[in-house]
Design an enzyme around this catalytic site. Structure first.
Site, short mmCIF file in Angstrom:
data_model
loop_
_atom_site.label_atom_id
_atom_site.label_comp_id
_atom_site.label_asym_id
_atom_site.label_seq_id
_atom_site.Cartn_x
_atom_site.Cartn_y
_atom_site.Cartn_z
CG HIS A 37 65.12 50.13 50.37
ND1 HIS A 37 64.80 51.13 51.27
CD2 HIS A 37 64.64 50.57 49.18
CE1 HIS A 37 64.17 52.11 50.65
NE2 HIS A 37 64.06 51.80 49.37
CG ASP B 110 66.09 51.34 54.48
OD1 ASP B 110 67.13 51.01 53.90
OD2 ASP B 110 64.95 51.22 53.98
CB SER C 237 64.30 55.10 48.68
OG SER C 237 63.15 54.70 49.33
N1 ARG Z 1 58.58 50.89 50.98
C1 ARG Z 1 59.88 51.45 50.75
C2 ARG Z 1 60.05 51.84 49.26
O1 ARG Z 1 59.14 51.80 48.49
C3 ARG Z 1 60.97 50.55 51.23
C4 ARG Z 1 61.14 49.27 50.50
C5 ARG Z 1 62.23 48.37 50.96
N2 ARG Z 1 61.86 47.51 52.06
C6 ARG Z 1 61.22 46.32 51.95
N3 ARG Z 1 60.91 45.68 53.02
N4 ARG Z 1 60.93 45.77 50.79
O2 ARG Z 1 60.97 51.56 48.57
N1 ASP Z 2 60.57 53.43 49.59
C1 ASP Z 2 60.49 54.28 48.43
C2 ASP Z 2 61.75 54.25 47.58
O1 ASP Z 2 62.44 53.27 47.53
C3 ASP Z 2 60.08 55.65 48.82
C4 ASP Z 2 58.59 55.80 48.82
O2 ASP Z 2 57.93 55.21 47.96
O3 ASP Z 2 58.10 56.54 49.66
O4 ASP Z 2 62.03 55.14 46.83
#
Ligand code: ARG
Ligand code: ASP
Length: 714
Positions: free
Chosen positions: A84, A219, A649
């Site tokens: 991502h 990921d 991330s």
């Molecule tokens: N929650 C994670 C972060 O804040 C992964 C985000 C990417 N994945 C998604 N399905 N949008 O970045």
């Molecule tokens: N998914 C998040 C990021 O892209 C990490 C988090 O918020 O825990 O940095």
């Protein structure tokens, strides 16, 4: 079962009690709690993590493109980050015919790696505390003189530093302006895409599983840093060479066990752990729900179209994911704040501080009053910013309005105009005016209905109906220069058309100002700026002054607590243990998921839970090579108690020896309030297991040449 959970919880508390990390913690790498880390199992020293005199782990950790984190895993500059985080680049190289998002991409050798103009990685060369220099001569100053003097001090400090031409110095405030730190950075600009699994692995579970444990997402994606012949930063050139790092991370494929020591090294973006109770309450009851409501509408409208039209899906993939991401995070955050009793906990903490130092009462009373006064403006601010961000026709109008203002003030030049044109063409590339008209129509109605009339322009009630709004936008778009649908002025807005329109800026500015959609937006913006934003900002600056004081009072009064500064996109270390959790009565989460779980979630043809045929075959044949664990299956994800946030991330998760064991990418739903109130009972970070990464690279992608570059620890 419950009894077992209680035992686990008790064991966990006894380990965390009295320790610095009990409140979470994102530590500045030059100020590590080495003893506690060693007590928890770390075998290396703080100097192995961060040193300016010898190679250390920090030399393998970079900020990826200003947002995420990435790490170097080979002597040839091979870089690992999340799928991502590389998503925008994977999308950039994708077309409907050659869809790297769906199919994945694996360079066969270095010459097949794909350049990404504009993508950068930043190394941190040095960190120094510079509080004395930044605050020099400010003892008797009040705002606004105070800020001016600090800025001047910082500029003077930066100017006096002797650095290499390819380095820069930045100074960041910590603890709400109570301390300052200087960072020497080095930026590399030639970063090429090496590999990415198909999104049915890299984004498996997509938005349904996002922020959720148990998780089965692979990921990750791989890039490579290229340097000039002297190994120093250089602009992209095909003659550049793979970067030779001072240090790279060995990759461990040893089995993990619960309670193993682990730490995460990266660039957490923003947390607010030291707010007063009143601020947390407003987030829970006002601003988070407003933001969620706006995104509910936008996402639903986009999703309908994206599911049925491939071109739209590709166009909007990256934007949709990022809008959905925080939408879901805020929902989890509100839940978690309730469940962890964040407001009551903070109120109790305030009372205990006041008992020790009665002066703090004045600070808390002041903050209570300011947050209450600010509430209606803060709510309007939340609606306004979310509506303008998600109604892209308004986003566009806002972009143009910046240009018009600058042009009329005589502040545009060749360089700024080119930058603006580039921004516009990037925007139009992934914008569908027809689709967005639907979103904008609904969000205008939401804004008209939800925002109190004193913050709206006169006559705005007429936008309360979304069907009428859509007709209106369709009608106005025919003559609009900004939506790109207009037949007039030739501005349907490919980059050549943008060039043409900007060749006569005076005519363009006139046309923009006459544009009805533009006028609708500017009326909305003016009413907001005048009646809400001005008040919001002026109260915020008073809050900032008191928050700085409250921070200092917390630090001087609560002597037993070890404080860490809130995240601010600077390099940090967080540590903890590999751990599952018991987030709900009778619910207990294991710390590790496996490939079998991918197959359990498999829904053939589904846009979130499809599994590539080849992965199914590998699973059926149990062709796992060296990558299975003691269970006989390949581990996919795992959780730990590391305190992470957005920006972490792509961060490396390391073991006691400093080997890479996982790739951080998310947190579990029940703990996402950790940005405001870390709770060791349910705040967990989620990582892709290195075994899964290597399994995919080796067995799925047949890219052994990449494995051969790495130092694999068995
Ligand atoms: N929650 C994670 C972060 O804040 C992964 C985000 C990417 N994945 C998604 N399905 N949008 O970045
Ligand atoms: N998914 C998040 C990021 O892209 C990490 C988090 O918020 O825990 O940095």
């Amino acid at each position: 079962m419950i009894k077992r959970n209680i035992l686990i919880a008790a064991a966990f508390f006894s380990f965390s009690l009295g320790m610095a990390q009990q409140y979470g913690g994102m530590w500045i790498p030059t100020e590590l709690n080495e003893k506690e880390m060693k007590d928890l199992g770390m075998k290396i020293s703080a100097k192995d993590i961060f040193s300016t005199t010898k190679p250390s782990i920090k030399d393998a950790v970079v900020q990826f493109n200003g947002g995420c984190t990435a790490e170097i895993i080979s002597p040839k500059g091979l870089l690992l980050t999340n799928h991502h985080c590389g998503y925008g680049q994977i999308q950039y190289h994708s077309t409907v015919q050659n869809d790297l998002l769906s199919n994945g991409f694996w360079a066969k050798n270095m010459s097949g790696e794909l350049p990404n103009p504009g993508v950068t990685v930043d190394f941190i060369v040095d960190i120094k505390e510079v509080t004395a220099q930044a605050l020099n001569g400010t003892a008797n100053l009040a705002e606004p003189e105070l800020s001016k003097k600090i800025s001047a001090n910082i500029e003077a400090y930066k100017a006096a530093q002797k650095t290499e031409p390819y380095q820069s110095v930045m100074v960041r405030s910590m603890y709400y302006g109570n301390k300052y730190y200087a960072y020497v950075t080095e930026t590399y600009k030639d970063v090429r895409l090496v590999g990415a699994p198909p999104q049915s692995i890299g984004k498996f579970g997509s938005d349904t599983d996002n922020w959720v444990w148990p998780r089965h997402t692979g990921d990750f994606s791989m890039f490579r840093i290229y340097a000039g012949k002297d190994n120093k930063p250089a602009e992209y050139s095909k003659d550049n060479i793979p970067y030779t790092p001072k240090h790279f991370l060995p990759v461990s494929i040893k089995d993990k066990n619960e309670n193993d020591f682990t730490f995460v090294f990266g660039f957490p973006g923003r947390t607010t752990e030291y707010l007063p109770a009143i601020a947390v309450q407003k987030i829970m009851t006002d601003t988070d729900p407003a933001r969620i409501a706006v995104r509910d509408v936008a996402l639903k409208t986009l999703d309908e179209k994206m599911r049925t039209d491939d071109a739209t899906r590709i166009k909007y993939a990256s934007k949709y994911a990022s809008v959905a991401n925080y939408w879901k995070k805020w929902i989890g955050e509100v839940e978690g704040l309730k469940k962890s009793n964040a407001v009551q906990k903070k109120q109790k903490y305030e009372a205990s501080l006041i008992a020790k130092n009665p002066e703090i009462k004045t600070t808390i009373d002041g903050l209570n009053k300011l947050y209450n006064d600010q509430a209606p403006f803060a709510l309007t601010n939340a609606y306004y910013s979310e509506v303008v961000r998600n109604a892209e026709t308004l986003t566009l109008a806002n972009l143009y309005s910046g240009f018009v203002t600058a042009y009329e003030a005589g502040k545009t030049d060749e360089k700024s105009t080119t930058a603006f044109k580039n921004r516009l063409s990037a925007f139009y590339k992934d914008y569908s005016a027809e689709l967005d008209a639907k979103v904008t129509a609904k969000l205008l109605a939401l804004y008209a209905n939800k925002v109190s009339s004193q913050y709206l322009p006169a006559g705005f009630e007429k936008y309360k109906n979304e069907t009428q709004n859509l007709q209106m936008i369709e009608e106005l778009s025919k003559n609009s220069v900004i939506t790109g649908r207009s037949e007039v002025n030739g501005a349907s807005l490919s980059s050549t058309e943008i060039d043409k329109a900007f060749s006569n800026p005076e005519k363009l500015v006139k046309a923009i100002k006459k544009d009805d959609i533009y006028q609708l937006f500017t009326a909305m913006k003016e009413a907001y700026i005048k009646n809400a934003d001005a008040q919001f900002t002026s109260i915020q600056s008073q809050i900032d002054i008191l928050q700085k004081k409250y921070m200092a009072q917390q630090m001087s009064t609560d002597k037993d607590r070890k404080f860490f500064p809130d995240a601010n996109s600077t390099l940090r270390v967080t540590y903890g243990k590999v751990k599952g959790s018991t987030p709900k009565d009778a619910v207990s989460y294991d710390y590790q998921t496996h490939l079998a779980g991918v197959m359990e979630k498999y829904i053939p043809g589904d846009y979130e839970f499809d599994v590539p045929q080849k992965l199914i075959e590998l699973y059926d044949k149990k062709d796992f090579g060296a990558y299975k664990d003691k269970t006989g299956d390949v581990p996919v994800g795992f959780t730990a108690t590391n305190h992470t946030t957005g920006g972490n991330s792509g961060s490396p998760a390391l073991d006691a020896q400093g080997n890479l064991i996982g790739l951080n990418f998310d947190r579990q739903w029940e703990g996402t309030m950790s940005d405001i109130n870390y709770d060791p009972r349910f705040s967990r970070n989620i990582m892709v297991d290195t075994k899964y990464i290597l399994f995919i690279v080796d067995k799925f992608a047949d890219s052994k040449w990449l494995i051969n570059e790495m130092k694999v620890v068995k």
